[in-house]
Write a protein that holds these residues in place. Structure first.
Motif, PDB file in Angstrom:
ATOM      1  N   GLN A 255       6.157   9.293 -13.352  1.00  0.00           N
ATOM      2  CA  GLN A 255       4.879  10.058 -13.425  1.00  0.00           C
ATOM      3  C   GLN A 255       5.357  11.316 -14.765  1.00  0.00           C
ATOM      4  O   GLN A 255       6.072  12.039 -14.660  1.00  0.00           O
ATOM      5  N   GLY A 336       2.427   7.091 -14.601  1.00  0.00           N
ATOM      6  CA  GLY A 336       1.336   7.964 -14.183  1.00  0.00           C
ATOM      7  C   GLY A 336       1.454   9.440 -14.670  1.00  0.00           C
ATOM      8  O   GLY A 336       1.986   9.570 -15.430  1.00  0.00           O
ATOM      9  N   ASN A 382      -1.618   3.728  -9.837  1.00  0.00           N
ATOM     10  CA  ASN A 382      -0.464   3.157  -9.770  1.00  0.00           C
ATOM     11  C   ASN A 382       0.280   4.213  -8.553  1.00  0.00           C
ATOM     12  O   ASN A 382       0.868   3.394  -7.810  1.00  0.00           O
TER      13      ASN A 382
END
Length: 396
Positions: A255, A336, A382
């Motif tokens: 992320q 992400g 995701n």
């Protein structure tokens, strides 16, 4: 200021990608999941009603709805200092109480989220959903049963350590390494998190600790807010190519944060130096306290540091470059967003200042040729896939 200079300054301040109708439409329609927002920590120091516009916060309900944010992981952060003082458990519970109270006061605007299966149902009516992520495993102490306690309170990922080694793992910021991987207790922690269905987060921990964690976990792992070390070679806090590939191979997701401390090389260097300076400051004060002498002022330390290390001016392109690199390295299914809003003292790129600005991020991705289906994956698809897999493995 002369008009020509003013015009140049305004041009520099303008975001590289301003959201158009297409970007705004996609941001509102897609499920946006941000895995790291530090609003609970802000509430501990300066309370505000986040159901309304809160000027001091980068996250609140009006901003979230403007930006299209659906799932906002509230960071339950405790520091290495609180761990040492024995107050981490208390602080974590107070933050969770604050999130629960926020949702209870505003049931038409917020809802607590415990499972990815409930996203579609709970976000009806424009609610912003609030799952919890624990940043630093310090609150569990050395008691494995505390994992179940915090799972029952809503924690769905745990960052194993933060700015210093704890009972679980080593920190990427630590100069000395206590465990050179996971501690014996840390290995049991990972296994119990797998059993309960808590996502294991390798952000903030050392390379040795992350490598062992990824290998040991029986479910996909996440890096809840880690940029790529490719752009900041000496900054272990950002994830290496090798570890990012290992996360992806396990089915997990990296992320990407927005803070300039991670995506800008100068900002990363300042951040690394800052944590080392804090460690030295704390050591000096510990020695002074033991000697019965007056302590150095934390406020004066913070002021002097800020004056000597102004944040770099960064454009949104720095974040988009991170996305491009990640997609090429590990694939679009493993990338992400974990912004770190409200956790970086406003040190953010132009165009990504609050949760209202996700459409600018979407516009930037569209301008770089990403298909809408892939943008939806990056925005939240995701992460929800990984969370679903972790939950399903616990059910089995």
């Amino acid at each position: 200021m002369r008009p020509t200079v003013l015009a140049a300054a305004l041009l520099l301040a303008a975001p590289a990608f301003a959201a158009d109708d297409a970007a705004n439409k996609l941001a509102q329609d897609a499920i946006i999941v941000d895995t790291h927002i530090d609003a609970p920590g802000g509430l501990m120091s300066h309370w505000a009603e986040l159901g309304k516009d809160a000027a001091k916060f980068e996250f609140d309900y009006p901003k979230a709805r403007k930006g299209g944010l659906d799932v906002a992981f509230m960071s339950i952060y405790t520091s290495a200092k609180q761990d040492g003082e024995g107050t981490a458990w208390q602080t974590a519970n107070e933050m969770i109480d604050a999130v629960e109270a926020l949702a209870a006061r505003n049931p038409d605007k917020f809802a607590l989220l415990r499972s990815p299966q409930d996203v579609d149902k709970l976000r009806q009516g424009g609610r912003v959903l609030l799952p919890l992520g624990m940043e630093n495993g310090a609150p569990i102490g050395d008691d494995l049963s505390q994992l179940k306690f915090f799972f029952d309170r809503g924690v769905r990922y745990i960052t194993l350590a933060h700015s210093a080694a704890n009972r679980i793992a080593d920190s990427s910021y630590g100069i000395e390494r206590k465990w050179h991987g996971l501690s014996p207790f840390g290995k049991r922690v990972v296994a119990e998190m797998n059993r309960l269905g808590i996502m294991v987060d390798v952000s903030h921990i050392s390379d040795e600790s992350a490598k062992e964690t990824i290998a040991l976990s029986k479910t996909p792992v996440i890096a809840s807010h880690s940029a790529f070390r490719h752009f900041t070679p000496d900054f272990e806090r950002n994830i290496s190519d090798e570890l990012a590939k290992a996360v992806a191979a396990k089915g997990g997701v990296v992320q990407i944060p927005f803070g300039t401390a991670f995506v800008d090389p100068k900002g990363a260097a300042n951040t690394q130096a800052h944590f080392r300076a804090i460690n030295e400051f704390n050591k000096r004060n510990a020695e002074l306290k033991a000697a019965g002498k007056p302590l150095e002022s934390e406020d004066e330390f913070d002021k002097a540091w800020a004056e000597a290390h102004p944040p770099p001016q960064t454009k949104i392109d720095a974040v988009l470059d991170q996305i491009d690199y990640a997609v090429k390295l590990i694939g679009v299914d493993h990338v992400g967003v974990g912004s770190d809003f409200d956790g970086v003292d406003g040190e953010l790129p132009d165009g990504l200042r609050t949760v209202a600005d996700y459409p600018n991020f979407v516009a930037g991705l569209q301008a770089r040729g990403y298909k809408d289906a892939d943008i939806r994956k990056i925005l939240g698809g995701n992460l929800l896939r990984v969370w679903t897999a972790v939950e399903a493995a616990a059910t089995r």
